[in-house]
Design an enzyme around this catalytic site. Sequence first.
Site, mmCIF file in Angstrom:
data_model
loop_
_atom_site.group_PDB
_atom_site.id
_atom_site.type_symbol
_atom_site.label_atom_id
_atom_site.label_comp_id
_atom_site.label_asym_id
_atom_site.label_seq_id
_atom_site.Cartn_x
_atom_site.Cartn_y
_atom_site.Cartn_z
ATOM 1 N N SER A 142 5.469 4.316 3.773
ATOM 2 C CA SER A 142 5.132 3.322 2.751
ATOM 3 C C SER A 142 6.223 3.254 1.684
ATOM 4 O O SER A 142 6.491 2.185 1.127
ATOM 5 C CB SER A 142 3.775 3.633 2.117
ATOM 6 O OG SER A 142 3.759 4.889 1.487
ATOM 7 N N VAL B 214 6.562 8.846 3.574
ATOM 8 C CA VAL B 214 7.884 8.264 3.765
ATOM 9 C C VAL B 214 7.804 6.815 4.244
ATOM 10 O O VAL B 214 8.616 5.968 3.832
ATOM 11 C CB VAL B 214 8.730 9.137 4.727
ATOM 12 C CG1 VAL B 214 8.143 9.126 6.127
ATOM 13 C CG2 VAL B 214 10.180 8.676 4.760
ATOM 14 N N CYS C 3 -8.858 10.004 9.006
ATOM 15 C CA CYS C 3 -8.249 9.122 8.011
ATOM 16 C C CYS C 3 -8.667 9.492 6.596
ATOM 17 O O CYS C 3 -9.852 9.538 6.285
ATOM 18 C CB CYS C 3 -8.659 7.677 8.322
ATOM 19 S SG CYS C 3 -7.955 6.454 7.238
ATOM 20 N N MET D 33 -4.396 4.003 -2.861
ATOM 21 C CA MET D 33 -5.844 3.973 -2.639
ATOM 22 C C MET D 33 -6.408 5.387 -2.584
ATOM 23 O O MET D 33 -5.941 6.217 -1.805
ATOM 24 C CB MET D 33 -6.155 3.278 -1.311
ATOM 25 C CG MET D 33 -5.997 1.795 -1.312
ATOM 26 S SD MET D 33 -6.165 1.144 0.380
ATOM 27 C CE MET D 33 -4.446 1.105 0.883
ATOM 28 N N ALA E 223 0.858 -1.187 0.000
ATOM 29 C CA ALA E 223 0.000 0.000 0.000
ATOM 30 C C ALA E 223 0.894 1.236 0.000
ATOM 31 O O ALA E 223 1.719 1.410 0.894
ATOM 32 C CB ALA E 223 -0.903 -0.009 1.230
ATOM 33 N N MET E 224 0.724 2.091 -1.006
ATOM 34 C CA MET E 224 1.557 3.284 -1.159
ATOM 35 C C MET E 224 0.711 4.528 -0.917
ATOM 36 O O MET E 224 -0.280 4.758 -1.612
ATOM 37 C CB MET E 224 2.154 3.337 -2.571
ATOM 38 C CG MET E 224 2.957 2.109 -2.965
ATOM 39 S SD MET E 224 4.462 1.902 -1.982
ATOM 40 C CE MET E 224 5.440 3.294 -2.561
ATOM 41 N N SER E 225 1.091 5.334 0.074
ATOM 42 C CA SER E 225 0.308 6.526 0.408
ATOM 43 C C SER E 225 0.929 7.811 -0.135
ATOM 44 O O SER E 225 0.311 8.864 -0.083
ATOM 45 C CB SER E 225 0.188 6.646 1.923
ATOM 46 O OG SER E 225 1.464 6.923 2.494
ATOM 47 N N GLY E 226 2.175 7.703 -0.630
ATOM 48 C CA GLY E 226 2.889 8.904 -1.025
ATOM 49 C C GLY E 226 3.693 9.493 0.122
ATOM 50 O O GLY E 226 4.287 10.565 -0.006
ATOM 51 N N CYS F 251 -11.179 2.477 9.235
ATOM 52 C CA CYS F 251 -10.605 2.536 7.887
ATOM 53 C C CYS F 251 -9.668 1.355 7.662
ATOM 54 O O CYS F 251 -9.698 0.711 6.609
ATOM 55 C CB CYS F 251 -9.867 3.859 7.707
ATOM 56 S SG CYS F 251 -9.140 4.059 6.080
#
Length: 396
Positions: free
Chosen positions: A17, A15, A222, A36, A10-13, A101
């Site tokens: 992830s 540091v 969240c 996501m 899961a990549m959130s943008g 979440c």
Amino acid sequence: MGMVRHIVCAMSGGVDSSVSALVLKRRGYYVTGVFMKNWDSLDEKGVCTSEKDCEDAYKVCQDLDMPFHQVSYVKEYWHEVFSNLLGEYQKGRTPNPDIMCNKHIKFKHFYNYAINTLGADAIATGHYARTSQEDEDVFQHLHTPALQTLFRDRFEIRNPVRLYQGADRLKDQTFFLSQISQDALRRTIFPLAGLTKDFVKKIAGEAGFHHVLKKKESMGICFIGERHFEDFILEYLEPRPGHFVSIEDGKIMGEHKGWFTFTLGQRARIAGQRDAWFVVDKDITTGEIFVGPTTNHPALLRNTMQTDRFHWITEEPPAELVRTHMMDCHFRFIHQMPLTPCTVTLNLDGSVWITAKNPLRALTPGQFAVLYKGDECLGSGKIVRLGPSEHTLRGA
């Protein structure tokens, strides 16, 4: 399942992830990044950062030569998290959307997408937590298929995967993971389990992830971020004006726009009042918010609460609790609050009563009571009922 080779991260943008993906690549896994989108920016009057976050996540995946996907769970987030949040506020409770979440979006919808659509062997997130499965051992050995006998399913013994605090206790996020399912945890890797935040930042800097390193820590609800809460919630709930009432003498102190804009323990900024008053109770039938003149007013101090049906990470209550119906452990109901000694009593309906060793300030219905035994996070239950306050017990 065979050898774990393909992990969807899961990549959130952010540091955490980004470094998680890097760590997995360095371990030799085939990694796919997924961003996501969970909040529809078209509905917002404020600034939405999801597009920028997506770009940042994509850039990290490009740097690491990883496939990148974007998925939208806007409808799922609205129906399973945000609608629940609004409903809880209307009931006079203070919900924790971050826990919900994780339960419904990251470790259900995202998990199913990663496993069933992308064909992943496991998922990974940037949470500071660890499991009883030593990542490097369990996720790299060959899984021997169980014997296909007639009674295999009935008698097969599966040791549950346990959730433990991460190495960085200040950043530990097991609190937010306390409602996830055993099935999802069984196929989850937390690459940052043994790392501290400072070391994660160091890795990011050395890897050249400067575009994510300089970003602020994500805060607020969240996927929604930081907002002026009263303005935000009043976009979705009709104002319900009522009175601020002194818990001491019943005097009307002022007016508010709705009980759902305040939580227990919060300072109530009352027009015309120079001194600080704090929310100590709410009555949603009359719309009254009761306030006290000190931050640690006896009406804010309690030591007992009941949860709804408790969610145990291992799916079953600890043997000690089943055997004696009582157990000593620790709990918290706010992330990063000190772990508090308590006694837990198991009820027949699966709910628990928790009695803290000492009275606590602002125990709040709607929040989650998260239990710990040593390093292990046992799970959580939503607080639905409070015991009497010190103010009530003193007969005031």
